[in-house]
Design a protein around this motif. Structure first.
Motif, PDB file in Angstrom:
ATOM      1  N   LYS A  50      23.704  -5.108  15.396  1.00 35.57           N
ATOM      2  CA  LYS A  50      22.759  -4.308  14.619  1.00 35.57           C
ATOM      3  C   LYS A  50      23.273  -2.870  14.592  1.00 35.57           C
ATOM      4  O   LYS A  50      22.935  -2.053  15.457  1.00 35.57           O
ATOM      5  CB  LYS A  50      21.368  -4.403  15.216  1.00 35.57           C
ATOM      6  N   LYS A  51      24.073  -2.573  13.596  1.00 37.43           N
ATOM      7  CA  LYS A  51      24.813  -1.315  13.596  1.00 37.43           C
ATOM      8  C   LYS A  51      23.928  -0.081  13.443  1.00 37.43           C
ATOM      9  O   LYS A  51      24.345   1.020  13.813  1.00 37.43           O
ATOM     10  CB  LYS A  51      25.874  -1.331  12.501  1.00 37.43           C
ATOM     11  N   ASN A  52      22.723  -0.235  12.911  1.00 36.73           N
ATOM     12  CA  ASN A  52      21.828   0.914  12.766  1.00 36.73           C
ATOM     13  C   ASN A  52      20.744   0.953  13.840  1.00 36.73           C
ATOM     14  O   ASN A  52      19.714   1.620  13.680  1.00 36.73           O
ATOM     15  CB  ASN A  52      21.193   0.926  11.376  1.00 36.73           C
ATOM     16  N   ALA A  53      20.983   0.252  14.961  1.00 41.62           N
ATOM     17  CA  ALA A  53      19.970   0.160  16.019  1.00 41.62           C
ATOM     18  C   ALA A  53      19.616   1.518  16.606  1.00 41.62           C
ATOM     19  O   ALA A  53      18.431   1.819  16.836  1.00 41.62           O
ATOM     20  CB  ALA A  53      20.464  -0.775  17.127  1.00 41.62           C
ATOM     21  N   VAL A  54      20.609   2.352  16.846  1.00 34.44           N
ATOM     22  CA  VAL A  54      20.350   3.647  17.481  1.00 34.44           C
ATOM     23  C   VAL A  54      19.501   4.531  16.575  1.00 34.44           C
ATOM     24  O   VAL A  54      18.527   5.158  17.026  1.00 34.44           O
ATOM     25  CB  VAL A  54      21.683   4.349  17.839  1.00 34.44           C
ATOM     26  N   GLU A  55      19.838   4.572  15.301  1.00 34.57           N
ATOM     27  CA  GLU A  55      19.082   5.400  14.352  1.00 34.57           C
ATOM     28  C   GLU A  55      17.644   4.893  14.205  1.00 34.57           C
ATOM     29  O   GLU A  55      16.700   5.697  14.161  1.00 34.57           O
ATOM     30  CB  GLU A  55      19.773   5.404  12.986  1.00 34.57           C
ATOM     31  N   LEU A  56      17.471   3.577  14.142  1.00 29.88           N
ATOM     32  CA  LEU A  56      16.132   3.016  14.026  1.00 29.88           C
ATOM     33  C   LEU A  56      15.293   3.309  15.256  1.00 29.88           C
ATOM     34  O   LEU A  56      14.102   3.623  15.158  1.00 29.88           O
ATOM     35  CB  LEU A  56      16.217   1.503  13.809  1.00 29.88           C
ATOM     36  N   LEU A  57      15.919   3.208  16.436  1.00 29.56           N
ATOM     37  CA  LEU A  57      15.183   3.485  17.673  1.00 29.56           C
ATOM     38  C   LEU A  57      14.758   4.947  17.725  1.00 29.56           C
ATOM     39  O   LEU A  57      13.637   5.268  18.115  1.00 29.56           O
ATOM     40  CB  LEU A  57      16.035   3.129  18.887  1.00 29.56           C
ATOM     41  N   ASP A  58      15.652   5.834  17.326  1.00 29.86           N
ATOM     42  CA  ASP A  58      15.333   7.257  17.316  1.00 29.86           C
ATOM     43  C   ASP A  58      14.114   7.520  16.429  1.00 29.86           C
ATOM     44  O   ASP A  58      13.181   8.245  16.811  1.00 29.86           O
ATOM     45  CB  ASP A  58      16.536   8.057  16.825  1.00 29.86           C
ATOM     46  N   SER A  59      14.108   6.937  15.255  1.00 35.68           N
ATOM     47  CA  SER A  59      12.985   7.111  14.337  1.00 35.68           C
ATOM     48  C   SER A  59      11.701   6.512  14.894  1.00 35.68           C
ATOM     49  O   SER A  59      10.621   7.117  14.797  1.00 35.68           O
ATOM     50  CB  SER A  59      13.319   6.461  12.983  1.00 35.68           C
ATOM     51  N   ALA A  60      11.814   5.337  15.504  1.00 34.35           N
ATOM     52  CA  ALA A  60      10.631   4.656  16.031  1.00 34.35           C
ATOM     53  C   ALA A  60      10.007   5.436  17.185  1.00 34.35           C
ATOM     54  O   ALA A  60       8.777   5.557  17.275  1.00 34.35           O
ATOM     55  CB  ALA A  60      11.007   3.252  16.482  1.00 34.35           C
ATOM     56  N   LEU A  61      10.839   5.976  18.079  1.00 35.88           N
ATOM     57  CA  LEU A  61      10.294   6.705  19.223  1.00 35.88           C
ATOM     58  C   LEU A  61       9.704   8.046  18.806  1.00 35.88           C
ATOM     59  O   LEU A  61       8.752   8.534  19.440  1.00 35.88           O
ATOM     60  CB  LEU A  61      11.383   6.897  20.284  1.00 35.88           C
ATOM     61  N   ARG A  62      10.242   8.634  17.762  1.00 38.00           N
ATOM     62  CA  ARG A  62       9.666   9.881  17.253  1.00 38.00           C
ATOM     63  C   ARG A  62       8.224   9.674  16.789  1.00 38.00           C
ATOM     64  O   ARG A  62       7.381  10.586  16.894  1.00 38.00           O
ATOM     65  CB  ARG A  62      10.494  10.410  16.077  1.00 38.00           C
ATOM     66  N   SER A  63       7.940   8.506  16.267  1.00 36.52           N
ATOM     67  CA  SER A  63       6.615   8.256  15.690  1.00 36.52           C
ATOM     68  C   SER A  63       5.619   7.670  16.682  1.00 36.52           C
ATOM     69  O   SER A  63       4.434   7.538  16.363  1.00 36.52           O
ATOM     70  CB  SER A  63       6.748   7.323  14.486  1.00 36.52           C
ATOM     71  N   LYS A  64       6.078   7.283  17.871  1.00 38.18           N
ATOM     72  CA  LYS A  64       5.149   6.710  18.846  1.00 38.18           C
ATOM     73  C   LYS A  64       4.247   7.795  19.423  1.00 38.18           C
ATOM     74  O   LYS A  64       4.709   8.864  19.819  1.00 38.18           O
ATOM     75  CB  LYS A  64       5.919   6.006  19.978  1.00 38.18           C
ATOM     76  N   ARG A  65       2.964   7.504  19.513  1.00 34.40           N
ATOM     77  CA  ARG A  65       2.004   8.489  19.996  1.00 34.40           C
ATOM     78  C   ARG A  65       1.994   8.592  21.514  1.00 34.40           C
ATOM     79  O   ARG A  65       1.678   9.637  22.065  1.00 34.40           O
ATOM     80  CB  ARG A  65       0.600   8.140  19.491  1.00 34.40           C
ATOM     81  N   ARG A  66       2.302   7.474  22.161  1.00 34.09           N
ATOM     82  CA  ARG A  66       2.262   7.467  23.624  1.00 34.09           C
ATOM     83  C   ARG A  66       3.585   6.986  24.173  1.00 34.09           C
ATOM     84  O   ARG A  66       4.223   6.074  23.630  1.00 34.09           O
ATOM     85  CB  ARG A  66       1.134   6.560  24.121  1.00 34.09           C
ATOM     86  N   LYS A  67       4.006   7.596  25.276  1.00 29.32           N
ATOM     87  CA  LYS A  67       5.240   7.181  25.940  1.00 29.32           C
ATOM     88  C   LYS A  67       5.024   5.820  26.597  1.00 29.32           C
ATOM     89  O   LYS A  67       3.910   5.478  27.015  1.00 29.32           O
ATOM     90  CB  LYS A  67       5.658   8.206  26.998  1.00 29.32           C
TER      91      LYS A  67
END
Length: 289
Positions: A50-67
């Motif tokens: 999954k070559k775009n895994a790092v970019e997707l994770l970065d975007s997903a964690l930016r939008s999470k409200r809680r750690k």
């Protein structure tokens, strides 16, 4: 091996799990992830990256409200040999660290040692847990049932290094293959390793394995190659059952429970998973110079 782009990287009901690869090259003869119901690559060794895994994770964690804790390795090992050069798992750990989330990785590989610097960094702020699978204390047997990954003695060394670096660990004691590695002597040897490594908990669902369409065929083919005659014994005794274990295996539960209680190791699956899923934010004191 081929590269693919995916639309999402986090999975599960709460969006806390990820697999950056699909398929695996470890060659474990019992692997449930080969099951047809998971729609993993066929052949299973034909890795999808999954070559775009790092970019997707970065975007997903930016939008999470809680750690929360972010886990990887439930379906495919995040430290297959290709990770040595691709460094996608490492990239994801860097993202997790940057956003202040917790992490847990499940592997059979000593390549995880490369990323101890990141696990320590994450653990200094919240929690980073190394999960390691152990199936047999016999390296020779390990090479037969898990042929393309480091043997148990090397995995134990990784656990001891984690102990030295104060990285918490959990060990998966699974699966136990009837008439191969499901002896009391083997299970006790693995438990002793867990105690020496001061693991926080173990994951053990029973003293057998699961066989579904897809992994059953590969498992039986492997039995013919490595344990001649044993396939017929399985077919005669278990037929096409999903859960495969010897009836007398249930007698091992008291032994495991007693050992874990004596050594303060979590052994109930619910307790161990609660520990793995619990996000723990630590007080970090800043020193001004």
């Amino acid at each position: 091996m081929k590269s693919i782009e995916v639309k999402t990287i986090l999975t599960g009901n709460h969006g806390t799990g990820m697999n950056v690869y699909r398929g695996c090259t470890h060659g474990c003869i019992y692997c449930d992830s080969r099951s047809a119901c998971y729609h993993t690559p066929v052949p299973f060794e034909d890795i999808e990256v999954k070559k775009n895994a790092v970019e997707l994770l970065d975007s997903a964690l930016r939008s999470k409200r809680r750690k929360c804790m972010i886990g990887t390795g439930s379906m495919c090992d995040p430290y297959m040999p290709c990770e040595k050069t691709l460094k996608i798992t490492r990239g994801c750990l860097e993202v997790i660290d940057r956003h202040g989330f917790g992490a847990t990785v499940l592997t059979k590989s000593n390549l995880v040692l490369r990323d101890f610097d990141l696990l320590k960094k994450i653990n200094s702020k919240t929690k980073a847990v190394l999960q390691m699978t152990l199936t047999t204390g016999d390296d020779g047997l390990c090479r037969k049932i898990e042929p393309n990954v480091c043997p148990t003695s090397e995995r134990f060394r990784v656990l001891m290094e984690a102990k030295k670096e104060s990285i918490p660990t959990v060990v998966w004691l699974t699966p136990f293959l009837p008439y191969i590695n499901d002896t009391k002597e083997n299970i006790m040897e693995l438990l002793e390793m867990c105690a020496k490594a001061s693991v926080r908990g173990i994951v053990i669902f029973g003293f057998g394995l699961t066989l579904r369409d897809g992994n059953r065929e590969y498992f039986y083919k492997s039995l013919d190659e490595k344990f001649p005659g044993l396939k017929d014994r399985y077919i005669n005794q278990f037929g096409t059952r999903y859960e495969v274990s010897r009836p007398e295996s249930d007698s091992m539960y008291p032994m495991v429970r007693r050992f874990c209680m004596d050594n303060k190791i979590l052994y109930r699956p619910d307790d161990t998973f609660a520990y793995l899923n619990r996000f723990e934010e630590k007080d970090v004191q800043l020193t001004l110079f």
